[in-house]
Structure formats: C-alpha cells, structure tokens
Design a protein around this motif. Sequence first.
Motif, PDB file in Angstrom:
ATOM      1  N   THR A  74      54.921   6.790  47.977  1.00 41.11           N
ATOM      2  CA  THR A  74      55.255   5.454  48.457  1.00 41.11           C
ATOM      3  C   THR A  74      54.597   4.447  47.521  1.00 41.11           C
ATOM      4  OG1 THR A  74      53.276   5.191  49.800  1.00 41.11           O
ATOM      5  CG2 THR A  74      55.124   6.359  50.817  1.00 41.11           C
ATOM      6  N   LEU A  75      54.525   3.208  47.961  1.00 39.50           N
ATOM      7  CA  LEU A  75      53.840   2.194  47.161  1.00 39.50           C
ATOM      8  C   LEU A  75      52.330   2.246  47.362  1.00 39.50           C
ATOM      9  CD1 LEU A  75      56.299  -0.792  47.689  1.00 39.50           C
ATOM     10  CD2 LEU A  75      56.036   0.634  45.648  1.00 39.50           C
ATOM     11  N   TYR A  76      51.862   3.145  48.227  1.00 39.30           N
ATOM     12  CA  TYR A  76      50.426   3.206  48.538  1.00 39.30           C
ATOM     13  C   TYR A  76      49.827   4.576  48.246  1.00 39.30           C
ATOM     14  CZ  TYR A  76      52.156  -0.882  50.918  1.00 39.30           C
ATOM     15  OH  TYR A  76      52.767  -2.076  51.181  1.00 39.30           O
ATOM     16  N   THR A  77      50.594   5.450  47.634  1.00 40.44           N
ATOM     17  CA  THR A  77      50.112   6.798  47.337  1.00 40.44           C
ATOM     18  C   THR A  77      48.913   6.732  46.382  1.00 40.44           C
ATOM     19  OG1 THR A  77      52.291   7.742  47.692  1.00 40.44           O
ATOM     20  CG2 THR A  77      50.779   9.011  46.309  1.00 40.44           C
ATOM     21  N   THR A  78      47.852   7.464  46.718  1.00 38.37           N
ATOM     22  CA  THR A  78      46.620   7.401  45.930  1.00 38.37           C
ATOM     23  C   THR A  78      46.468   8.624  45.030  1.00 38.37           C
ATOM     24  OG1 THR A  78      45.317   8.608  47.563  1.00 38.37           O
ATOM     25  CG2 THR A  78      45.495   6.218  47.866  1.00 38.37           C
ATOM     26  N   PRO A  79      45.604   8.511  44.012  1.00 39.54           N
ATOM     27  CA  PRO A  79      45.329   9.677  43.159  1.00 39.54           C
ATOM     28  C   PRO A  79      44.837  10.879  43.961  1.00 39.54           C
ATOM     29  CG  PRO A  79      44.506   7.698  42.095  1.00 39.54           C
ATOM     30  CD  PRO A  79      44.950   7.285  43.483  1.00 39.54           C
ATOM     31  N   ALA A  80      43.976  10.656  44.939  1.00 37.28           N
ATOM     32  CA  ALA A  80      43.456  11.791  45.715  1.00 37.28           C
ATOM     33  C   ALA A  80      44.573  12.469  46.495  1.00 37.28           C
ATOM     34  CB  ALA A  80      42.354  11.327  46.670  1.00 37.28           C
ATOM     35  N   GLU A  81      45.533  11.695  46.964  1.00 41.58           N
ATOM     36  CA  GLU A  81      46.675  12.302  47.660  1.00 41.58           C
ATOM     37  C   GLU A  81      47.493  13.164  46.709  1.00 41.58           C
ATOM     38  OE1 GLU A  81      47.736   9.234  51.295  1.00 41.58           O
ATOM     39  OE2 GLU A  81      48.402   8.697  49.292  1.00 41.58           O
ATOM     40  N   ARG A 114      44.423  10.538  33.826  1.00 42.86           N
ATOM     41  CA  ARG A 114      43.121   9.858  33.901  1.00 42.86           C
ATOM     42  C   ARG A 114      43.125   8.738  34.940  1.00 42.86           C
ATOM     43  NH1 ARG A 114      42.387   7.982  28.131  1.00 42.86           N
ATOM     44  NH2 ARG A 114      44.638   8.262  28.097  1.00 42.86           N
ATOM     45  N   PRO A 115      43.317   9.108  36.211  1.00 43.83           N
ATOM     46  CA  PRO A 115      43.434   8.073  37.239  1.00 43.83           C
ATOM     47  C   PRO A 115      42.075   7.483  37.613  1.00 43.83           C
ATOM     48  CG  PRO A 115      43.461  10.237  38.243  1.00 43.83           C
ATOM     49  CD  PRO A 115      43.403  10.473  36.756  1.00 43.83           C
ATOM     50  N   GLY A 116      42.124   6.319  38.235  1.00 42.72           N
ATOM     51  CA  GLY A 116      40.911   5.761  38.831  1.00 42.72           C
ATOM     52  C   GLY A 116      40.366   4.525  38.171  1.00 42.72           C
ATOM     53  N   GLY A 117      40.957   4.117  37.053  1.00 39.89           N
ATOM     54  CA  GLY A 117      40.485   2.881  36.448  1.00 39.89           C
ATOM     55  C   GLY A 117      39.179   3.040  35.705  1.00 39.89           C
ATOM     56  N   LYS A 118      38.428   1.958  35.666  1.00 37.23           N
ATOM     57  CA  LYS A 118      37.239   1.908  34.801  1.00 37.23           C
ATOM     58  C   LYS A 118      36.246   3.016  35.083  1.00 37.23           C
ATOM     59  CE  LYS A 118      37.426  -2.833  33.364  1.00 37.23           C
ATOM     60  NZ  LYS A 118      37.275  -4.202  33.792  1.00 37.23           N
ATOM     61  N   GLU A 119      36.196   3.462  36.327  1.00 37.82           N
ATOM     62  CA  GLU A 119      35.347   4.624  36.622  1.00 37.82           C
ATOM     63  C   GLU A 119      36.277   5.780  36.935  1.00 37.82           C
ATOM     64  OE1 GLU A 119      32.336   3.724  39.460  1.00 37.82           O
ATOM     65  OE2 GLU A 119      31.691   1.956  38.352  1.00 37.82           O
ATOM     66  N   ILE A 169      56.907  -0.795  42.162  1.00 35.08           N
ATOM     67  CA  ILE A 169      56.691   0.599  41.741  1.00 35.08           C
ATOM     68  C   ILE A 169      55.797   0.628  40.499  1.00 35.08           C
ATOM     69  CG2 ILE A 169      57.792   2.733  40.944  1.00 35.08           C
ATOM     70  CD1 ILE A 169      60.219   2.058  42.586  1.00 35.08           C
ATOM     71  N   PHE A 170      56.065  -0.295  39.566  1.00 33.15           N
ATOM     72  CA  PHE A 170      55.218  -0.331  38.367  1.00 33.15           C
ATOM     73  C   PHE A 170      53.793  -0.728  38.773  1.00 33.15           C
ATOM     74  CE2 PHE A 170      59.354  -2.299  36.510  1.00 33.15           C
ATOM     75  CZ  PHE A 170      60.023  -1.114  36.701  1.00 33.15           C
ATOM     76  N   ASN A 171      53.705  -1.687  39.694  1.00 36.08           N
ATOM     77  CA  ASN A 171      52.376  -2.110  40.165  1.00 36.08           C
ATOM     78  C   ASN A 171      51.648  -0.969  40.867  1.00 36.08           C
ATOM     79  OD1 ASN A 171      52.734  -4.692  39.217  1.00 36.08           O
ATOM     80  ND2 ASN A 171      53.522  -5.483  41.154  1.00 36.08           N
ATOM     81  N   TRP A 172      52.390  -0.192  41.639  1.00 31.78           N
ATOM     82  CA  TRP A 172      51.769   0.967  42.296  1.00 31.78           C
ATOM     83  C   TRP A 172      51.112   1.874  41.245  1.00 31.78           C
ATOM     84  CZ3 TRP A 172      54.041   5.983  41.492  1.00 31.78           C
ATOM     85  CH2 TRP A 172      53.298   7.014  42.061  1.00 31.78           C
ATOM     86  N   TYR A 182      47.331   1.505  41.839  1.00 30.08           N
ATOM     87  CA  TYR A 182      46.879   2.577  42.734  1.00 30.08           C
ATOM     88  C   TYR A 182      46.468   3.822  41.953  1.00 30.08           C
ATOM     89  CZ  TYR A 182      47.963   0.214  47.074  1.00 30.08           C
ATOM     90  OH  TYR A 182      47.950  -0.646  48.134  1.00 30.08           O
ATOM     91  N   ILE A 183      47.285   4.206  40.984  1.00 27.59           N
ATOM     92  CA  ILE A 183      46.943   5.395  40.201  1.00 27.59           C
ATOM     93  C   ILE A 183      45.920   5.015  39.132  1.00 27.59           C
ATOM     94  CG2 ILE A 183      47.864   7.301  38.816  1.00 27.59           C
ATOM     95  CD1 ILE A 183      48.725   7.189  41.806  1.00 27.59           C
ATOM     96  N   ARG A 184      46.025   3.825  38.606  1.00 23.97           N
ATOM     97  CA  ARG A 184      45.089   3.303  37.605  1.00 23.97           C
ATOM     98  C   ARG A 184      44.856   4.315  36.469  1.00 23.97           C
ATOM     99  NH1 ARG A 184      40.106   2.135  40.958  1.00 23.97           N
ATOM    100  NH2 ARG A 184      41.098   3.648  42.334  1.00 23.97           N
ATOM    101  N   PRO A 185      45.917   4.607  35.720  1.00 23.06           N
ATOM    102  CA  PRO A 185      45.784   5.631  34.689  1.00 23.06           C
ATOM    103  C   PRO A 185      45.061   5.116  33.452  1.00 23.06           C
ATOM    104  CG  PRO A 185      47.954   4.666  34.587  1.00 23.06           C
ATOM    105  CD  PRO A 185      47.264   4.012  35.760  1.00 23.06           C
ATOM    106  N   GLY A 186      44.589   6.064  32.655  1.00 22.22           N
ATOM    107  CA  GLY A 186      44.080   5.688  31.333  1.00 22.22           C
ATOM    108  C   GLY A 186      42.585   5.836  31.147  1.00 22.22           C
ATOM    109  N   GLY A 187      41.871   6.168  32.205  1.00 25.55           N
ATOM    110  CA  GLY A 187      40.445   6.381  32.036  1.00 25.55           C
ATOM    111  C   GLY A 187      39.654   5.099  31.917  1.00 25.55           C
TER     112      GLY A 187
END
Lengths: 557, 557
Positions: free
Chosen positions: A404-411, A352-357, B343-346, B350-355
């Motif tokens: 990396t430390l910048y890898t995104t969910p879309a990647e 469930r990536p992406g945060g609040k939205e 890495i934990f911060n990434w 960045y991934i922002r899991p959890g919906g």
Amino acid sequence: MSQYTIGLDYGTNSVRALLVDAADGREAAAAIWGYEHGHQGVVLGRDPNLARQHPGDYLKGAEITIREVLAQAKKTVPGFSPDDVKGIGVDTTGSTPMPVDADGLPLAFDERFADNPAALAWLWKDHTGYAEAGEITALARKMRPQYLAKCGGVYSSEWFFSKILHCLRTAPDVFAAAYTWVELADFVPGALSGTLAPGKFTAGICAAGHKAMYNAAWGGYPDEEFLSALDPKLGGLRERLTKRVRSIDSRAGTLTEEWAAKTGLPAGVPVAVGAFDAHLGAIGAGIGPGTLVKIMGTSTCDITVKGNTEALADVPGLCGIVDGSVLPGFFGLEAGQSAVGDIFNWFVDYIRPGGKEPLSHEQLQREAAALKAGESGLVALDWNNGNRTILVDQRLTGLLVGQTLYTTPAEIYRALIEATAYGALAIINRFEEYGVEIAEIVNCGGIAEKSPLTMQIYADVTGRPMKVSRSAQTPALGAAIAAAVAAGVHKNFAAAQKAMTGLKAQVYAPDAEAHAVYRNLYEIYRTLHDAFGTPSWQGNLYDVMKRLIDIRARVRT
Amino acid sequence: MSQYTIGLDYGTNSVRALLVDAADGREAAAAIWGYEHGHQGVVLGRDPNLARQHPGDYLKGAEITIREVLAQAKKTVPGFSPDDVKGIGVDTTGSTPMPVDADGLPLAFDERFADNPAALAWLWKDHTGYAEAGEITALARKMRPQYLAKCGGVYSSEWFFSKILHCLRTAPDVFAAAYTWVELADFVPGALSGTLAPGKFTAGICAAGHKAMYNAAWGGYPDEEFLSALDPKLGGLRERLTKRVRSIDSRAGTLTEEWAAKTGLPAGVPVAVGAFDAHLGAIGAGIGPGTLVKIMGTSTCDITVKGNTEALADVPGLCGIVDGSVLPGFFGLEAGQSAVGDIFNWFVDYIRPGGKEPLSHEQLQREAAALKAGESGLVALDWNNGNRTILVDQRLTGLLVGQTLYTTPAEIYRALIEATAYGALAIINRFEEYGVEIAEIVNCGGIAEKSPLTMQIYADVTGRPMKVSRSAQTPALGAAIAAAVAAGVHKNFAAAQKAMTGLKAQVYAPDAEAHAVYRNLYEIYRTLHDAFGTPSWQGNLYDVMKRLIDIRARVRT
C-alpha cells in the motif's frame, strides 16, 4: 588418551580446519585461511557466468590450516599431541571439477596453461556451460530419461558434464591435454593420500551421484553411447573416469610422508573419501531417517535420507536422489532453495532501506518480529534467484504483492522471510507426498545460528518445531565424523553421530494462532506459485517472468 | 487599461489566490495561506477514515489571500488598481460537503456544535461513509442503475450522499439541525456574493453532477423515492437541495459590500459559479474536445470533453460523465488514478532506499533515466492505493514482479513510474474504445512540472507526445478564466482559453525504440491487471489481493 579427527571444509572463499574430539564432538581448535587467487578466492572473467579457482589454493590452505589447528591445540589442550589425530575428512563445494593430467595433477599447475582459466577448477557457481546443460537435458530426455529422474528432471549448468562439455567446445586444447577430470571433493583426499594417479584414485559417490549421473543401477557413469552423442570426445573420456567410486566410510588412502612433513601430522593417518559440504553438514547436524536437515545460508540445501532397501519413488523436483551420498546404506535425498539469505541480503545491501540510519538485518528483524502473521497484507515469492526445488526453474524471478502507500521496510523484510518459509514448506510437502516422512527438522548454518525470527517464522509457517544443530560448523564436523568412521574410531555413522553431534537446547515451537493465519497465507502463496511457476496452469501468467527475462536480455544486448 | 480576474484555489491544506491578466493569462500576483484548524488544515479523529475542515478557514483564507494579491499588484504592476479586477472564480477540493442552517450558514459556526466534527466540512478524503457508499451502490444497482452508469458503476465513500447518510446515522442531532448540505465549491461563491440563503443559492453542475448523481435527464438530484429507500430523512432532504444548478459561465452573484470591505475589492464584482480544482485545472490547461488533460500529482485526474450533442456511450470505469461539468455545452468526462506521485513518495519516504545518503526523487530519477525500457526486467501494478479508473476498486494493492538478487532502487523507481504510465494508457484506451477520441494530451500539476523523466516515460509508453501546460497553477488560472467569462470580459470559454492559456515549448516526443519495448511490457501489465483485477478472469488470482486485505483486517483487530 583422547582421540581427535580433523575436518577440512572447503568453502567458496576459504578453507577451514576443525580439530574435533572424537569422543564427544567437542571442537578443540579451528583455523581458517582465505584463498589467494582472484577476488576473494574466485577468479572471474568478463563473462559474468565464469567463476574459477586455482587448485594451488586448496593445497596451500590444507597445509596452513592443519598446521594452525595443531599449534592451537598444543597450546590450549593439555597433553595434546599430533599423534592423537586419527583421521582426516574433507568436504567441499561442488560440483567443482578440474582437468588433470595422466598423473592426476591439475593442468593449472602446467606452465602451458598458466594463463588459461579453462585449466582451473570450475567452481560450483560457474554457469558458462548453460547451453551445454540444456543440450544434455534435451538429449537425456530423449535417450536416457532415467538419468534425469534422479536429478529433478533437469541437468544443471553447475554440474560436471556441462562444464567439461563447455571446455571441450571453447577450450579444446585444455580438453585435449586433460587425461581426466576430478571433483574438488575427490582431489583433496587424493592429494593428501598420494592417490591422485589413475588406478589408485577414488571418487566419492556424493559428487559422482549428484552431479555426474553416476548410478550403480545403470553401471556407473552415463554410458559411452550417450556421452558420444553429445560429442565423441566426451564419450572417449568415459573410460578414463575412475571405476573406484565409494561412500564416505571408505578411505581414499593415508597421509603421505610429504604431507606429514608439511602439516606436522604423523604419516599414515587415514584420509576419508570426500563429499560435499551440505551432505557432510547434514551428518554433522545428526541426520538420519525421518530427519530433514536444512543448511540455511545464502541459499539452502535440504537433505534427508531413507533406507536403501525401502521402496522410493522418483520425487519430482528434487536436486538428486543418490544411494549412499549422505550415509552408507541410505538413499540421500537433496532439495534446496536457490536463495534465502541472499534475498534478505539483497533487500539490505541493494535497496538499503531506512534512510540516513540504514536498517541492518538486526533492526529489520527486531521491527519485523513485532508484526503479527498476516498483519502486513503482503505475500512474496522467494524466486529472486529462480526456484531449485520444487520447480527446477532458473527463469523465475521475485514477486511482491499487497503493498500500500504505507508499507514499511520491516513489513517487506518479514514478507521475504515468510516467502522463504513457504518455499521450505513446499519442499517438505513434496517429500511427504512421495512417501518420505519428515518427523523432525534440524537447522544449521548462518541463518539458523543468527536469526531466531526466521526460525520462529519457519516453525509458524510449517506448523513444526524447528531445532538447531549444536555445532555452528556442521560441514567440518561432518567431515571429522567421516574421518572417525573411516579411521575406525567409531564403528559406524550411527555411533559416531550419537557421540559427536547434538542439538541446541532452544527449540522453536509453532504458535497455533500464527500457524492458523499462515495456513491461509500459504494457500495464497501456492496460488501465486502455481500461476507463475507451472506451465499447465489455466491462466497465462506462466509466461510473465520468462517474457520479462527475454525482454531484459534483448534490451541489454 | 488592463483587466484582471482572481482565481481562488482551495486545496487540502491551503488556499491560493491568483491575480491574472485577462488579456493574456499572465499571473500578476499570487498568495497562499495555510488553514489554521487541525493538522495542516485537516481535523483528524481516532478513526483514520475521518478528515474534516473548519469552514471558518475558507472565509479567512479568501480575505487574507485576496488582500495579499492586491497589495502585491499595487507594488509590482504599474498603474494597477483593485478596480481593474473584473471577476472572481473559485475552485475547490471535492466532494467536500458541509451541513448548513436555514440561512445557509455552516453549522460549524453554531456554538451548539462547536466541538462536533460532524458539523464541519467533510473533506474529500474523509472515508467514514464507506459502509453507506456500499449501501447506496447496492440500492442503485437494483433500483436506479442509470445513476451508476454515469459514475463508473460504484458510488464512492468520498461523495456527497455517503457522507450525509453517515452523518444521519452517526450524528443524528447534526443531521436534524441542518437545513441542507452544500459543497465547498458552492459555499465560497455563495458567501462572497451573499447568496447562501435558500432561494438565492446556486450550486455548480460540476459538484452536483460528479458527486451527487445530479442529471437533468432524470430531473436533477436522485429522486425522493430512491433517497427515502436509503432513509426517509434523506428523502426529506431532497426538496431542500437547491434547484438552481448552473455551469461555470454563470454567476453565483456579485461581491457584497461586506466582502468588498474585507478584501479591498470594489463591491459588485461578479463571482462565478464554483467547480472542482481538477475541472477548472483542465480549463486552465486549455481543454477542448480531443484534448485529454492530465492533472498529475499525488494522484491524477484525467479529464476530457465531448460535445453534448454528439452520441456518447456510458464509458465503464470512469469517475463521472456530466453534461457541462467542465465546459458549458460539452460532456465532462473524468477518469483518474488513485495514486501516482503518492507511489513514488511511498518508495522514497517509507522505504527510504540508498543507505546513509538516502536517494532523493531527483537522484532516483537521474539513475532511472540512464536505464533503457525493459532493462530492469521489472513490471509493477500501480495499485498501492487501489484503482480508480478503469477498475473502480479500492480493494486492490501493489504488485512488483521480476526482481532478482541485483535489482536496484532506481530500477524499482522506474518500474513504479512505468506502472503509472501503463495505468494512464489503460485510461486513454478506455476512452477511445468508447468513441472518445484523444488527439492531444496536456499535462499539468506537480509531476508534469518537476519530472521530465516521468513525462518521457509516459510519451514512450503511450506512443503519444506529452505536452505540458504553460501555467503551473492551472486550477487557479481556470478559476480566473471562469471569472473572466462569467464577468463578460471574454465572450466564451473558447475565447478566454485562447487568450489566457498556453503550452510550454518543450514537448516530450515518444522514442520509437522505447515504445516498441513498452508495447510488449504493456501486454504483460495488462495480463497482470486483468488477472488480479477482474473477477471474470479464468484463474483465481482475482481473490489474492482481497484475501490479503481480509486477513490483514482480521489480524489487526
């Protein structure tokens, strides 16, 4: 006056009826009904491997959905009459066998077994027989290697004899009460045509060949000596398995008076021999020699055919090679990926990536589409649910490398799509390495319908155009085509497919620049694939996934 | 009457002053001030490798934070007077060198260079000199292998001469205008004590030894022949690098009248020689022979010491081995992990899991704490930002293996923590393999303070108790300790540390059962580590991450 046929498509959670114009494949009416028993139609147990269905749902579903499509057509199709329906075809999940009594009726209908899940239909994804599958594989390897050569070298826990042997071991009363076992794909045509009883009953070559090691070359089902070596009682079952095994151009029978009354169809409508959804889906997508049909959903089924008078090697890693299992007169070759859409769903539904939205599939695909091939620096293995073809190994797991430390969910999402495309390419290459030419690829199923990005990536990775079936309901359409052939509306499958199937106008053409990058990335995928997936590899990474699974199992108990 | 010292701690975004009671290490007052220039104190450029700071921030920050701690102490500490402050110590980031004029003043203060980022301080994380770093490494490998043996075999783009050589190549006017270059750790003590001018200026052995290949064994800084081979102008700089290189028990000088007026301290207060934050942090955490101090933050620094009269091999893969860089009379040994908290911060940022209710670090740790070792079936490599120790390779990336269709964010989060713990164990093992015994591990920094789960996993993975420093501000405390020694308040570091440092009561003891599982998992980690991280490995996986990086770079341009 138009002629129609009905395709009945039995899925995991529901049954669908499709009323099709046999002249042009137009879908005149459709109805869907969700099974009543269990959780969304699946009876579960404490054992997570257990997945059963109640046969009553199959019959009730046929009645309800057929009545519904007839009612719809009467309203929407000028001049339509149920008498215009000339045939019924059936496709189902499989291997989904059930124990039946001496009249061919499911033991689940017997009050003695009302509360016994062993008397239900053993759904394709029931894995309770995993130990028995290992036993069957081991014995066949020693005693009858030819049996395994046609089914990828491993007999699966999902298949017919694994389930029956597990029933014999764990529910001997049910096994003893069963006269024989029948596949869902054969049960429905038998029920509709009143031919369930021994002597009248017909099994389809598709289920028998792909799941029960049936092959005319060795006299049908596995021989009694082999089955008796597993258990003498299993050996005793062999003579009670039907000798009438046919391809889908045959009729199982014709609609009974009783079913005519239930559905509103005229009695005597021909009912075609049944087959599995993927196989009839391939027909609905226009399969023929040189065409690979990819049924793209949570997992995939990849099917092609080759003339049965041509030389054909045993292609290692395939799920099955069965003469006549798709089209009469052709070897049906089945491969598959254990998870495709399921991997994307895992990322969206579990991570469930992406945060609040939270990022939906649509948003992730939009962002992923803006990336170039190779831009993320990621490569994944598509093994979150094991690997069906070409490694035939359930004890494999996912892998992602390059973050990396910048890898995104879309990647990551794009890397997961790409991983399944590499897996698809490995299958195509395997076919061609063994002389099965793939000249055209036609995709169907949910992902083919809904994800242009996935289709484009598959085109770019494979370097081949990706076509998409015109129908979104290819299994039901394929069943309706089988009905049209069995009923004699079309003289053969070539004619029926020509009339009733087609492609969408949009073809996904490979982009040369992206393909060049993907050639490099596929090399990296294959390096990882071979390192983690093949025991003969020079390093010791083959053990990594298996050891993690063993540790996990040990810790969890 | 109590005696106090001040530790000035220069971080990446701010400077902190800590007023410490020299009798017991009690922190009497603290003040923090964020740098004014750039983005959170960092001047960025179009080149993502560029990261600079304005030296004016360093001076203004000292003035503001010292005034503030004195004001606080006057209010809160009965009887406190600024005359009770007996010494000042300084710790900073590094290598953060800046060009200075013939008076020792930063060229950034020269109007001619007001808009030239080359005249600013080159922050530790500025990587613009990566090509020059490669050049220096290659030349040293050929010409002076002994230089590399003390710094892990690779000269980093983050270090002194890489930056100066890059300035020479890309901003020759700035290089030409610079009389010499000084490290931030030396600049601040020089400024406070009015000893910036050549002849009076003192450099610390910590920065010189770890970042500028200074070693008494070969006569100090790299010889002129070597530097001239890189560029004759760089060779010319050598004689303008100070000959006064001292450890932190020495004084850089005493506080000037001007700085006394600025800060409210009495003139003449001794100012200790400066050192890097990690090294003084180790002192604040109570370092001594046999003790490994882990400074656990976004990345980690792992420091231990060994008596400089004992035999010590060159330990491959360490960041540096420098006599006197931590404690006088001891070799300072520095190792590190390129990313831990990052890495934990990434994963969280960045991934922002959890919906819809995104999972915070706290929630993920709560869920991860409920898992047993090995339960997830996952193993990760902690290389999202490369590997500092023991592989010394920036061109490595992350890897996660073992994921299924049901893998959860908490399982991945735990696997990431575990991965950093495996990396930590690899460092401990490396020390011990080369005769540097680790009898005790003391952790400090943000993660040690905030994440009991991480500490417990480190204990379980390593099979060793994890202790935590009493102070949450060990670098500033270490600077205050250096001040106390340089000022003669304590006769030496052993006495000062005994009085002023301590441990928290809670010690994380290894759980035997978890440790047994982690021994197996660490074997798997090492298999992956060696396969993907060492060129000598028998497979060809060493190329995988590097090829992905190359493809990424090619596609992005």
